[in-house]
Design a protein around this motif. Sequence first.
Motif, PDB file in Angstrom:
ATOM      1  N   LEU A  74      46.613  74.098  33.487  1.00  0.00           N
ATOM      2  CA  LEU A  74      46.003  75.315  33.413  1.00  0.00           C
ATOM      3  C   LEU A  74      46.346  76.385  34.205  1.00  0.00           C
ATOM      4  CD1 LEU A  74      42.593  73.959  31.960  1.00  0.00           C
ATOM      5  CD2 LEU A  74      44.621  74.482  30.513  1.00  0.00           C
ATOM      6  N   ILE A  75      46.692  76.025  35.262  1.00  0.00           N
ATOM      7  CA  ILE A  75      47.241  77.223  36.266  1.00  0.00           C
ATOM      8  C   ILE A  75      48.909  77.806  35.411  1.00  0.00           C
ATOM      9  CG2 ILE A  75      48.560  77.740  38.457  1.00  0.00           C
ATOM     10  CD1 ILE A  75      46.882  75.762  39.705  1.00  0.00           C
ATOM     11  N   PHE A  76      49.562  76.774  35.111  1.00  0.00           N
ATOM     12  CA  PHE A  76      51.052  77.360  34.315  1.00  0.00           C
ATOM     13  C   PHE A  76      50.345  78.086  33.027  1.00  0.00           C
ATOM     14  CE2 PHE A  76      53.076  74.392  36.930  1.00  0.00           C
ATOM     15  CZ  PHE A  76      54.042  75.281  37.410  1.00  0.00           C
ATOM     16  N   ALA A  77      49.261  77.493  32.364  1.00  0.00           N
ATOM     17  CA  ALA A  77      48.799  78.274  31.042  1.00  0.00           C
ATOM     18  C   ALA A  77      48.527  79.672  31.500  1.00  0.00           C
ATOM     19  CB  ALA A  77      47.506  77.429  30.550  1.00  0.00           C
ATOM     20  N   ALA A  78      47.809  79.996  32.670  1.00  0.00           N
ATOM     21  CA  ALA A  78      47.504  81.293  33.048  1.00  0.00           C
ATOM     22  C   ALA A  78      48.670  82.095  33.361  1.00  0.00           C
ATOM     23  CB  ALA A  78      46.742  81.288  34.195  1.00  0.00           C
ATOM     24  N   LEU A  79      49.898  81.470  33.995  1.00  0.00           N
ATOM     25  CA  LEU A  79      51.048  82.287  34.228  1.00  0.00           C
ATOM     26  C   LEU A  79      51.807  82.619  32.821  1.00  0.00           C
ATOM     27  CD1 LEU A  79      52.265  80.217  37.353  1.00  0.00           C
ATOM     28  CD2 LEU A  79      51.444  82.724  37.383  1.00  0.00           C
ATOM     29  N   TRP A 101      42.524  56.923  28.438  1.00  0.00           N
ATOM     30  CA  TRP A 101      41.808  58.095  28.922  1.00  0.00           C
ATOM     31  C   TRP A 101      42.934  59.348  29.508  1.00  0.00           C
ATOM     32  CZ3 TRP A 101      37.289  59.492  27.546  1.00  0.00           C
ATOM     33  CH2 TRP A 101      36.499  58.671  27.039  1.00  0.00           C
ATOM     34  N   LYS A 102      43.892  58.879  29.726  1.00  0.00           N
ATOM     35  CA  LYS A 102      44.901  59.829  29.958  1.00  0.00           C
ATOM     36  C   LYS A 102      45.581  60.398  28.771  1.00  0.00           C
ATOM     37  CE  LYS A 102      46.743  57.160  33.917  1.00  0.00           C
ATOM     38  NZ  LYS A 102      47.831  56.444  34.493  1.00  0.00           N
ATOM     39  N   THR A 103      45.475  59.743  27.654  1.00  0.00           N
ATOM     40  CA  THR A 103      45.764  60.339  26.355  1.00  0.00           C
ATOM     41  C   THR A 103      44.912  61.232  25.812  1.00  0.00           C
ATOM     42  OG1 THR A 103      46.948  58.229  25.976  1.00  0.00           O
ATOM     43  CG2 THR A 103      46.569  59.620  24.049  1.00  0.00           C
ATOM     44  N   ILE A 104      43.644  60.758  25.908  1.00  0.00           N
ATOM     45  CA  ILE A 104      42.518  61.386  25.294  1.00  0.00           C
ATOM     46  C   ILE A 104      42.461  62.835  26.157  1.00  0.00           C
ATOM     47  CG2 ILE A 104      39.903  61.822  25.296  1.00  0.00           C
ATOM     48  CD1 ILE A 104      40.007  58.891  24.605  1.00  0.00           C
ATOM     49  N   SER A 105      42.659  63.031  27.652  1.00  0.00           N
ATOM     50  CA  SER A 105      42.493  64.129  28.180  1.00  0.00           C
ATOM     51  C   SER A 105      43.575  65.085  28.004  1.00  0.00           C
ATOM     52  CB  SER A 105      42.397  63.785  29.944  1.00  0.00           C
ATOM     53  OG  SER A 105      43.666  63.221  30.191  1.00  0.00           O
ATOM     54  N   LEU A 106      44.640  64.385  27.664  1.00  0.00           N
ATOM     55  CA  LEU A 106      46.103  65.238  27.338  1.00  0.00           C
ATOM     56  C   LEU A 106      45.769  66.126  25.990  1.00  0.00           C
ATOM     57  CD1 LEU A 106      48.962  66.493  28.207  1.00  0.00           C
ATOM     58  CD2 LEU A 106      49.579  64.457  26.683  1.00  0.00           C
ATOM     59  N   LEU A 107      45.168  65.113  25.238  1.00  0.00           N
ATOM     60  CA  LEU A 107      44.758  65.851  23.790  1.00  0.00           C
ATOM     61  C   LEU A 107      43.692  66.930  23.979  1.00  0.00           C
ATOM     62  CD1 LEU A 107      44.998  62.466  21.496  1.00  0.00           C
ATOM     63  CD2 LEU A 107      46.594  64.512  21.629  1.00  0.00           C
ATOM     64  N   LEU A 108      42.929  66.804  24.873  1.00  0.00           N
ATOM     65  CA  LEU A 108      41.922  68.012  24.949  1.00  0.00           C
ATOM     66  C   LEU A 108      42.307  69.066  25.805  1.00  0.00           C
ATOM     67  CD1 LEU A 108      38.764  65.654  25.895  1.00  0.00           C
ATOM     68  CD2 LEU A 108      39.229  66.959  23.790  1.00  0.00           C
ATOM     69  N   VAL A 109      43.310  68.975  26.754  1.00  0.00           N
ATOM     70  CA  VAL A 109      43.874  70.057  27.369  1.00  0.00           C
ATOM     71  C   VAL A 109      45.005  70.738  26.888  1.00  0.00           C
ATOM     72  CG1 VAL A 109      45.382  70.553  29.291  1.00  0.00           C
ATOM     73  CG2 VAL A 109      43.345  68.928  29.757  1.00  0.00           C
ATOM     74  N   VAL A 110      45.572  70.103  25.746  1.00  0.00           N
ATOM     75  CA  VAL A 110      46.646  70.906  25.100  1.00  0.00           C
ATOM     76  C   VAL A 110      46.211  71.974  24.106  1.00  0.00           C
ATOM     77  CG1 VAL A 110      48.370  70.914  22.868  1.00  0.00           C
ATOM     78  CG2 VAL A 110      48.265  68.858  24.934  1.00  0.00           C
ATOM     79  N   PRO A 111      44.891  72.110  23.426  1.00  0.00           N
ATOM     80  CA  PRO A 111      44.350  73.218  22.684  1.00  0.00           C
ATOM     81  C   PRO A 111      43.962  74.077  23.820  1.00  0.00           C
ATOM     82  CG  PRO A 111      43.386  71.068  21.781  1.00  0.00           C
ATOM     83  CD  PRO A 111      44.233  70.771  23.147  1.00  0.00           C
ATOM     84  N   LEU A 112      43.323  73.775  24.796  1.00  0.00           N
ATOM     85  CA  LEU A 112      43.171  74.924  25.820  1.00  0.00           C
ATOM     86  C   LEU A 112      44.159  75.446  26.477  1.00  0.00           C
ATOM     87  CD1 LEU A 112      40.655  72.889  28.144  1.00  0.00           C
ATOM     88  CD2 LEU A 112      40.159  74.544  26.451  1.00  0.00           C
ATOM     89  N   PHE A 113      45.309  74.759  26.519  1.00  0.00           N
ATOM     90  CA  PHE A 113      46.594  75.429  27.068  1.00  0.00           C
ATOM     91  C   PHE A 113      47.226  76.501  26.020  1.00  0.00           C
ATOM     92  CE2 PHE A 113      51.278  75.485  28.001  1.00  0.00           C
ATOM     93  CZ  PHE A 113      51.393  75.348  29.249  1.00  0.00           C
ATOM     94  N   VAL A 114      47.225  76.036  24.591  1.00  0.00           N
ATOM     95  CA  VAL A 114      47.796  76.919  23.682  1.00  0.00           C
ATOM     96  C   VAL A 114      46.885  78.193  23.453  1.00  0.00           C
ATOM     97  CG1 VAL A 114      48.180  77.046  21.237  1.00  0.00           C
ATOM     98  CG2 VAL A 114      49.067  75.030  22.658  1.00  0.00           C
ATOM     99  N   LEU A 115      45.548  77.904  23.459  1.00  0.00           N
ATOM    100  CA  LEU A 115      44.532  78.912  23.126  1.00  0.00           C
ATOM    101  C   LEU A 115      44.620  80.017  24.145  1.00  0.00           C
ATOM    102  CD1 LEU A 115      41.701  77.123  21.658  1.00  0.00           C
ATOM    103  CD2 LEU A 115      43.215  78.504  20.043  1.00  0.00           C
TER     104      LEU A 115
END
Lengths: 122, 211
Positions: B42-47, A80-94
């Motif tokens: 995501l805080i860092f993403a905002a920054l 679940w750590k791996t899955i949550s990271l895989l789901l967060v990475v697109p949010l981070f990049v987008l």
Amino acid sequence: MSLHRADPLDHPDVRNASGIAFVAGYAASVGLMAIALMVTLRHEMSYVRFVIAVAILGGLALLAQAVLMFRLDLSGGQRWKTISLLLVVPLFVLSIGLTGWMFHTLYPRTMLDFMQVQGSGM
Amino acid sequence: MSRTAHRLIGPEEPLWAPHHPEADPVSLHTLGFWLYMMSDALIFAALFAAYAVLDHPYNAAGGPQISDVVHPVAAFIQTVIIFTSVFAYSLAMVGLKAGNRAFVIGGLVAAVLLGAAFLGLELRDFAVLIAEGATPDRSGLLSVFFVLVATHGIHMVFGILWMLVMIVQVAMKGFTTAVVTRLLNLRIFWMFQASIWVCVFVFVYLNGAYR
């Protein structure tokens, strides 16, 4: 409270520590960032090629850290750590990419003297 | 507390055995903390998004450009130091696996010292920039540069404070379930700082120096 008592040092999150994996992760991270530094200092690529090159090198360094330092995999304890990271990475990049793109298309339409400084920008 | 005091008592399976019917408190805490770190990302993403917007000569307001304030070689030295600090913490986790209290404390002390060295270099860079007049209020570009780098630095400060607390707890309490859980969460937190620094180094320092 649980009647079960177990040695916390037998927990899978403790047992997955591996000296070999940590050395490999450290070496990969330092090596990839050293290559990225060399690419920057040589200054031989076009800007677009440079961005692609350092993005790939940074991505590989992050991947090495995720697999070799965080020890992420699809085992029961880490799934679940791996899955949550895989789901967060697109949010981070987008969130970064879309915000940057939106403002860089907004600037030419809203700032009168934008064209005077655009030549030295991205 | 000795390791033998934690050995299996009563029921046949350890609490963290696969498919155990009861909740594993260590995994629950580490997964919860991991999800918190994902929200921190995501805080860092905002920054980073703010930096992407303001990283333009227009937003330098006639002041220094980003290429004037970043020094990639100095930042690479910081990169090696933070990676080495994380590596020292990782070795402490190998010591934890072996139940070696001195090894864990040694790894934590090394990680603290290297983290402090990283922060020292960062503060020196800030002092030089401010002495040259490149202050956060000079332009939007410098504002976001200082905020982004300093936010990472503040995370480092809290990581160092947390490690100092854990050194005391490991020395006084040994490897209790609560202490081991905190060490595992701190491992996530400290390694996360190195991953964010990869983004800062590439996105701010290398990208800024290439202009």
